[in-house]
Design a protein around this motif. Structure first.
Motif, mmCIF file in Angstrom:
data_model
loop_
_atom_site.group_PDB
_atom_site.id
_atom_site.type_symbol
_atom_site.label_atom_id
_atom_site.label_comp_id
_atom_site.label_asym_id
_atom_site.label_seq_id
_atom_site.Cartn_x
_atom_site.Cartn_y
_atom_site.Cartn_z
ATOM 1 N N ASP A 131 0.800 -1.232 0.000
ATOM 2 C CA ASP A 131 0.000 0.000 0.000
ATOM 3 C C ASP A 131 0.829 1.277 0.000
ATOM 4 O OD1 ASP A 131 -2.554 -1.378 0.152
ATOM 5 O OD2 ASP A 131 -2.023 -1.864 2.220
ATOM 6 N N VAL A 132 2.150 1.136 0.159
ATOM 7 C CA VAL A 132 2.999 2.325 0.284
ATOM 8 C C VAL A 132 4.253 2.196 -0.568
ATOM 9 C CG1 VAL A 132 2.192 2.939 2.600
ATOM 10 C CG2 VAL A 132 4.106 1.341 2.331
ATOM 11 N N GLY A 133 4.892 3.323 -0.784
ATOM 12 C CA GLY A 133 6.159 3.312 -1.515
ATOM 13 C C GLY A 133 7.338 3.006 -0.616
ATOM 14 N N ARG A 134 7.206 3.318 0.681
ATOM 15 C CA ARG A 134 8.287 3.115 1.640
ATOM 16 C C ARG A 134 7.714 2.537 2.926
ATOM 17 N NH1 ARG A 134 8.328 7.814 -0.608
ATOM 18 N NH2 ARG A 134 7.277 8.747 1.183
ATOM 19 N N VAL A 135 8.308 1.455 3.402
ATOM 20 C CA VAL A 135 7.864 0.835 4.647
ATOM 21 C C VAL A 135 8.589 1.473 5.833
ATOM 22 C CG1 VAL A 135 7.226 -1.344 3.554
ATOM 23 C CG2 VAL A 135 9.572 -1.025 4.381
ATOM 24 N N PRO A 181 7.341 6.982 7.861
ATOM 25 C CA PRO A 181 6.011 7.096 8.481
ATOM 26 C C PRO A 181 4.840 6.859 7.528
ATOM 27 C CG PRO A 181 6.878 9.272 8.036
ATOM 28 C CD PRO A 181 7.988 8.307 7.710
ATOM 29 N N GLU A 182 5.109 6.555 6.251
ATOM 30 C CA GLU A 182 4.031 6.503 5.258
ATOM 31 C C GLU A 182 2.907 5.534 5.629
ATOM 32 O OE1 GLU A 182 3.375 6.030 0.417
ATOM 33 O OE2 GLU A 182 5.368 5.698 1.282
ATOM 34 N N LEU A 183 3.234 4.367 6.171
ATOM 35 C CA LEU A 183 2.191 3.408 6.551
ATOM 36 C C LEU A 183 1.243 4.004 7.592
ATOM 37 C CD1 LEU A 183 4.037 -0.032 6.727
ATOM 38 C CD2 LEU A 183 1.804 0.346 5.664
ATOM 39 N N TYR A 184 1.799 4.706 8.542
ATOM 40 C CA TYR A 184 0.963 5.296 9.590
ATOM 41 C C TYR A 184 0.204 6.515 9.086
ATOM 42 C CZ TYR A 184 2.701 2.070 13.042
ATOM 43 O OH TYR A 184 2.961 0.919 13.734
ATOM 44 N N GLN A 185 0.824 7.288 8.252
ATOM 45 C CA GLN A 185 0.128 8.443 7.675
ATOM 46 C C GLN A 185 -1.057 7.993 6.828
ATOM 47 O OE1 GLN A 185 3.537 10.059 5.683
ATOM 48 N NE2 GLN A 185 4.064 11.462 7.356
#
Length: 214
Positions: free
Chosen positions: A138-142, A146-150
């Protein structure tokens, strides 16, 4: 602001999948006459293999190519033995029930793959408990990004101050704090001796958490 959501990491927090993976690769390394320290392995806990790739490291240590497919298959076999019939870690079921009773949101934000997380949540019988489940696809960076949480906050439609994250690794803690979310760390066997900085609370087990007091 009031609390509206609890966000969980998955591996090593809801279920301890991390210790069996370490044991599996530790055994494989030993069979090749190489030591795999816990401090080295822990670099990839809560994130991906970018920081430490156990296949490449073994090749470097042996100074010869290895059969990646064979090592992968072997590691999965050993993992299956070590994981056995493992279930939810202590306190998880009770906290999920308590959160639902208070009509708070539940979410999972994991650096693992979708198939991995979904299959285990279904096997554990708690898949339907979560309003949002986000994984590496679901994200470009794990994590520690912070992308997963954002993304999870945006999907829930809440502010960072309205959530609490439970994490078991420094990478996860860094991700949560970078997203501005309060973070409670619950280290496991693989992560308990790692350096955790700037957490809001540290527990030996989720069973110690008192939602009512919060």
């Amino acid at each position: 602001m009031s609390l509206k959501a609890i966000i969980f990491d998955f591996d090593g927090l809801i279920m301890d999948t991390e210790t069996p993976w370490y044991y599996a690769f530790r055994d494989i390394y030993q069979e090749h006459g190489v030591e795999l320290s816990l401090s080295l392995w822990s670099r990839n806990v809560g994130t991906n293999f970018d920081e430490f790739n156990p296949f490449h490291y073994l090749e470097e240590a042996l100074q010869t190519p290895i059969d990646h497919d064979h090592i992968k298959e072997l590691s999965e076999q050993k993992y299956a033995v070590y994981i056995g019939e493992a279930g939810l870690l202590p306190g998880v079921a009770e906290l999920l029930a308590s959160v639902k009773q208070r009509n708070l949101h539940l979410a999972v934000a994991s650096s693992s793959t979708r198939d991995w997380v979904h299959s285990y949540l279904k096997k554990l019988g708690i898949f339907e408990a979560f309003d949002v489940i986000h994984t590496s696809e679901d994200v470009g960076r794990v994590k520690p990004d912070p992308e997963l949480y954002q993304l999870t906050l945006a999907r829930l439609g809440i502010d960072a101050s309205e959530a609490i994250v439970f994490e078991d690794s420094p990478n996860g803690l860094k991700a949560a704090k970078a997203a501005g979310i309060r973070c409670i760390v619950v280290p496991n066997e693989v992560t308990r001796d790692l350096e955790f900085l700037n957490f809001d609370q540290r527990l030996a087990s989720i069973a110690e958490f008192d939602l009512e007091a919060l």
